[in-house]
Motif scaffolding. Sequence first.
Motif, PDB file in Angstrom:
ATOM      1  N   ALA A 116       9.528   4.135 -17.047  1.00 42.59           N
ATOM      2  CA  ALA A 116       7.330   4.008 -16.593  1.00 42.59           C
ATOM      3  C   ALA A 116       6.890   4.913 -17.719  1.00 42.59           C
ATOM      4  O   ALA A 116       5.790   4.237 -17.959  1.00 42.59           O
ATOM      5  CB  ALA A 116       7.507   4.846 -15.459  1.00 42.59           C
ATOM      6  N   GLN A 120       3.979   2.921 -20.075  1.00 44.15           N
ATOM      7  CA  GLN A 120       2.423   3.990 -19.841  1.00 44.15           C
ATOM      8  C   GLN A 120       1.497   3.518 -21.472  1.00 44.15           C
ATOM      9  O   GLN A 120       0.347   3.460 -21.585  1.00 44.15           O
ATOM     10  CB  GLN A 120       2.764   5.697 -19.222  1.00 44.15           C
ATOM     11  CG  GLN A 120       1.013   5.391 -18.494  1.00 44.15           C
ATOM     12  CD  GLN A 120       0.069   6.517 -19.877  1.00 44.15           C
ATOM     13  OE1 GLN A 120       0.915   6.405 -20.640  1.00 44.15           O
ATOM     14  NE2 GLN A 120      -1.388   6.487 -19.687  1.00 44.15           N
ATOM     15  N   ASP A 152       5.926  -0.228 -12.452  1.00 44.26           N
ATOM     16  CA  ASP A 152       5.425  -1.280 -12.595  1.00 44.26           C
ATOM     17  C   ASP A 152       4.934  -1.594 -13.965  1.00 44.26           C
ATOM     18  O   ASP A 152       4.971  -0.314 -14.782  1.00 44.26           O
ATOM     19  CB  ASP A 152       3.872  -1.561 -11.698  1.00 44.26           C
ATOM     20  CG  ASP A 152       3.101   0.216 -12.086  1.00 44.26           C
ATOM     21  OD1 ASP A 152       3.108  -0.016 -13.163  1.00 44.26           O
ATOM     22  OD2 ASP A 152       2.651  -0.014 -11.313  1.00 44.26           O
ATOM     23  N   THR A 156       3.407   3.310 -13.369  1.00 45.66           N
ATOM     24  CA  THR A 156       3.742   3.941 -12.337  1.00 45.66           C
ATOM     25  C   THR A 156       5.263   3.088 -11.665  1.00 45.66           C
ATOM     26  O   THR A 156       5.572   2.730 -11.889  1.00 45.66           O
ATOM     27  CB  THR A 156       3.185   3.542 -10.989  1.00 45.66           C
ATOM     28  OG1 THR A 156       1.429   3.164 -11.297  1.00 45.66           O
ATOM     29  CG2 THR A 156       2.524   4.042  -9.748  1.00 45.66           C
ATOM     30  N   LEU A 158       7.709   5.194  -8.796  1.00 49.91           N
ATOM     31  CA  LEU A 158       8.440   5.860  -7.337  1.00 49.91           C
ATOM     32  C   LEU A 158       9.234   5.590  -6.712  1.00 49.91           C
ATOM     33  O   LEU A 158       9.842   4.356  -6.701  1.00 49.91           O
ATOM     34  CB  LEU A 158       6.888   6.196  -6.654  1.00 49.91           C
ATOM     35  CG  LEU A 158       5.396   5.976  -6.573  1.00 49.91           C
ATOM     36  CD1 LEU A 158       3.934   5.845  -5.425  1.00 49.91           C
ATOM     37  CD2 LEU A 158       5.595   7.835  -6.487  1.00 49.91           C
TER      38      LEU A 158
END
Length: 244
Positions: A116, A120, A152, A156, A158
């Motif tokens: 992630a 980013q 994603d 992001t 989780l």
Amino acid sequence: MSNSSFDHHITVFSPQGHLYQMEYALKAATSGNNTAVAVRGNNTAAFITQKKVPDRLIDASYLTSIYKITDTIGCLMIGLQPDIRTQINRVRREAAEFRFDNGYPMPVHVLAKKIADLNQVHSQEASQRTLACMCLMIGVDDEKASQVFKIDPAGTFLPYKAVATGKSEQDAMNFLEKKVNEFENMDEENTIEMAISTMQHILSTDFKPTEIEIGVVTLGKRFRVLNNEEVEERLNSIQTKAEE
């Protein structure tokens, strides 16, 4: 500067607070006709997706959306195939380097955060195009047992009890929310069947074993992709329970 001008800049926000190129990447990653579902049970996790062959002349044995990363971690990716290949190579390299440097396998939550973070960075540097692929990652370790993550292109990530992505994401999430109280008590077989049942519900159809791909990992066992005989066994079990 007109709003259309912001389409050309991956690192510049529009006045409305949008990064348009990132939004386009998210759309590209989920614009296909595929849907993927991941479910976490008691010390086990599984994911499922459809196996679609775009051309009858293609050797279907070479097509897959499920990838083994380590003995205890697996990834399911949907999106643009070249981007998926690049991302999988990076994920495997990060996991291998972590084991080499530290002497033990990379925990799945550490790997999910690392990927992630790398995603980013693409939203900060105009020299790099965002990879248009969505990742569902499952794994087990002695500290946190079974885990499911969704990562994603924007970076992001989780942890989830169950999650879906792709064309019918919202329908799948609605179905899984109604079943959430069952997850904690599900063993490996029930976790796989929950993933299959979710896919059957959102697509309103039954499957042949050759039409779906399923990956599963359980504490104390290695990550594996189910073969056609194992998938057929689970499909028959679902059918038998439905008739009772």
